[in-house]
Design an enzyme around this catalytic site. Structure first.
Site, PDB file in Angstrom:
ATOM      1  N   ASP A 181      55.742  41.402  40.562  1.00 46.64           N
ATOM      2  CA  ASP A 181      56.699  42.370  40.010  1.00 46.64           C
ATOM      3  C   ASP A 181      58.056  41.734  39.719  1.00 46.64           C
ATOM      4  O   ASP A 181      59.080  42.408  39.736  1.00 46.64           O
ATOM      5  CB  ASP A 181      56.882  43.574  40.954  1.00 46.64           C
ATOM      6  CG  ASP A 181      55.572  44.227  41.331  1.00 46.64           C
ATOM      7  OD1 ASP A 181      54.806  44.569  40.410  1.00 46.64           O
ATOM      8  OD2 ASP A 181      55.301  44.382  42.537  1.00 46.64           O
ATOM      9  N   GLU A 182      58.055  40.434  39.413  1.00 48.00           N
ATOM     10  CA  GLU A 182      59.320  39.758  39.123  1.00 48.00           C
ATOM     11  C   GLU A 182      59.817  40.041  37.706  1.00 48.00           C
ATOM     12  O   GLU A 182      60.983  39.807  37.404  1.00 48.00           O
ATOM     13  CB  GLU A 182      59.173  38.234  39.287  1.00 48.00           C
ATOM     14  CG  GLU A 182      58.792  37.768  40.670  1.00 48.00           C
ATOM     15  CD  GLU A 182      57.288  37.617  40.838  1.00 48.00           C
ATOM     16  OE1 GLU A 182      56.874  37.106  41.880  1.00 48.00           O
ATOM     17  OE2 GLU A 182      56.532  38.025  39.915  1.00 48.00           O
TER      18      GLU A 182
ATOM     19  N   GLY B  98      50.235  44.136  36.779  1.00 50.31           N
ATOM     20  CA  GLY B  98      50.945  45.136  35.987  1.00 50.31           C
ATOM     21  C   GLY B  98      52.198  44.559  35.363  1.00 50.31           C
ATOM     22  O   GLY B  98      53.080  44.079  36.071  1.00 50.31           O
ATOM     23  N   HIS B  99      52.273  44.551  34.040  1.00 54.00           N
ATOM     24  CA  HIS B  99      53.461  44.091  33.326  1.00 54.00           C
ATOM     25  C   HIS B  99      53.942  45.217  32.422  1.00 54.00           C
ATOM     26  O   HIS B  99      53.140  45.864  31.749  1.00 54.00           O
ATOM     27  CB  HIS B  99      53.157  42.874  32.444  1.00 54.00           C
ATOM     28  CG  HIS B  99      52.739  41.665  33.205  1.00 54.00           C
ATOM     29  ND1 HIS B  99      52.094  40.597  32.617  1.00 54.00           N
ATOM     30  CD2 HIS B  99      52.874  41.338  34.504  1.00 54.00           C
ATOM     31  CE1 HIS B  99      51.853  39.678  33.527  1.00 54.00           C
ATOM     32  NE2 HIS B  99      52.310  40.111  34.673  1.00 54.00           N
ATOM     33  N   THR B 100      55.237  45.448  32.399  1.00 54.26           N
ATOM     34  CA  THR B 100      55.829  46.413  31.481  1.00 54.26           C
ATOM     35  C   THR B 100      56.706  45.671  30.486  1.00 54.26           C
ATOM     36  O   THR B 100      57.541  44.861  30.879  1.00 54.26           O
ATOM     37  CB  THR B 100      56.680  47.449  32.238  1.00 54.26           C
ATOM     38  OG1 THR B 100      55.852  48.151  33.164  1.00 54.26           O
ATOM     39  CG2 THR B 100      57.295  48.447  31.275  1.00 54.26           C
TER      40      THR B 100
ATOM     41  N   GLY C 282      51.874  52.829  41.121  1.00 52.81           N
ATOM     42  CA  GLY C 282      52.944  53.808  41.261  1.00 52.81           C
ATOM     43  C   GLY C 282      53.591  53.805  42.638  1.00 52.81           C
ATOM     44  O   GLY C 282      54.485  54.606  42.918  1.00 52.81           O
TER      45      GLY C 282
END
Length: 422
Positions: free
Chosen positions: A12-13, A39-41, A297
């Site tokens: 999550d970096e 997970g990448h946004t 989430g």
């Protein structure tokens, strides 16, 4: 030549943004390990894209993408994610994505088993995403897994899935799982999957002379099955070794290894976290940074930047440059701390502990910096950063043994990035 982007902490970096930026000039973007637990946004042209199993190079119109041999692929998630990208305007995404025929298949059965295994751990849960990644890699290691190429062969999935289900039923009893439904679904996939499946060796041979191949790391070094905070880790090799193995890379072709470091620390799930702030500071980081997992989430645990961990990560992955992310989240802090050493029973430790029980007991030794108390959001030039922010960044560089911080994230959009000449 190959550029590898790797998480240097607990995941999550913000690896997706630098991958998105670099993929604009890449010929090929690859995933080497892991599955839809990642997970990448990415925010591009005011559209937010969530990536899990698909490489985020799909946003770049001229970039071909590969899901490599070292991965595990949950096909319902693969097709669902592809459909979501098409719905957001990436109409040709399905023409630029391929899967190695040697990658493993992650079944719904694996997710069911994941939940049962977590429940059996009671108070010592690992805190997995529940996506079935661990059981899938376990079946791979036990030589009873199913490869993507076998999905194309009539009867192979059914035979193997029945054996897997029987084995898990013998272990756990009746399962909350519809075997026949999953078998039926894979009968449909036999034709649907065909255009995406390639022999990785033959496929990559076409790109050997490419000036720009990008490898998108999933998870992060501290979640590596060998080098992370075992057993509170994922089930794959998340470092540079996993990238080489999962994509059959020639090590001499690697031009750069980019370590992605968040300006503070976060962790999802269980496991030791020496700089965690179970207080108002951690809550503030969580709120301002919107620290919720893209995949699950779940609320991310938050704390100060840990240079003991980052130095350990660098000693394994040998970063050639750093992308420091989410600097803007620290804009409103009166003071900012950085852990530079661990103490146990009053004595400084000389190395990063292997045992989680030791990591749980260490006391972090901090250096404290004054905050800059002004916005860095959207800044794109080094000289426009507040002086205290510059000092903070330069200190991190020194602690990393001089590895240069080439990119600094100052917001969620692709344009919110400083690129330094280093």
């Amino acid at each position: 030549m190959v550029t590898i982007v790797l998480g240097a902490q607990f995941g999550d970096e913000g690896k997706g943004k630098i991958t998105d930026l670099l993929s604009q000039s890449a010929t090929l973007c690859c995933r080497a390990a892991g599955g839809h637990n990642a997970g990448h946004t990415i925010v591009h042209d005011n559209i937010t894209y969530d990536f899990h199993i698909l490489p985020s190079g799909l946003i770049a119109p001229d970039c071909v993408n590969l899901i490599g041999t070292g991965t595990v692929v949950h096909l319902p998630s693969f097709f669902k994610e592809l459909d979501a990208l098409k719905a957001k305007g990436l109409k040709d995404a399905h023409e630029r994505i391929f899967i190695s025929d040697r990658a493993q298949v992650c079944f719904d059965l694996h997710s069911v088993v994941d939940g049962l295994e977590e429940a059996s751990l009671a108070g010592k849960k690992v805190g997995t995403t529940g996506k079935g990644i661990g059981p899938c890699y376990s079946d791979k290691a036990a030589r009873r897994g199913v490869r993507i190429g076998e999905v194309l062969e009539e009867g192979v999935v059914e035979d193997n899935l029945r054996k897997l289900e029987a084995g898990y039923r013998a272990r756990f009893g009746e399962l909350n799982y519809d075997l026949e439904e999953e078998i039926g679904r894979f009968n449909e996939y036999r034709t649907k999957l065909q255009p995406y499946v390639v022999d990785q060796m033959t496929f990559l041979a076409k790109y050997r002379s490419s000036p720009s191949i990008l490898v998108e790391g999933a998870n992060a070094l501290m979640l590596d099955i060998d080098h992370g905070t075992y057993p509170y880790v994922t089930s794959s090799c998340t470092g540079v070794g996993g990238a080489i193995q999962g994509l059959t890379l020639n090590p001499t072709s690697i031009r750069s290894i980019i370590g992605v470091v968040k300006a503070y620390s976060t962790r999802v799930g269980s496991g030791p976290f020496p700089t965690e702030q179970n207080n108002a500071i951690g809550e503030k980081m969580q709120t301002i940074g919107r620290e919720f997992g893209v995949t699950t989430g779940r609320r991310r645990r938050c704390g100060w930047l840990d240079m003991v961990m980052c130095r350990y990560s660098n000693s394994i992955n040998h970063y050639t440059s750093i992308n420091l992310t989410k600097l803007d989240i620290l804009d409103d802090f009166d003071e900012i701390k950085v852990a530079v050493a661990y103490k146990l029973d009053g004595k400084r430790l000389e190395s990063f502990p292997a045992l989680p029980g030791v990591l749980d007991k260490v006391e972090a030794e901090y250096v404290t910096f004054p905050g800059w108390k002004s916005t860095t959001m959207g800044i794109t030039r080094w000289e426009d950063l507040p002086a205290n922010a510059q000092r903070y960044i330069q200190f991190i560089e020194r602690e990393m043994g001089g590895v240069p911080i080439k990119w600094i994230g100052t917001g969620p959009a692709r344009t919110h990035m400083i690129e330094r000449e280093v």
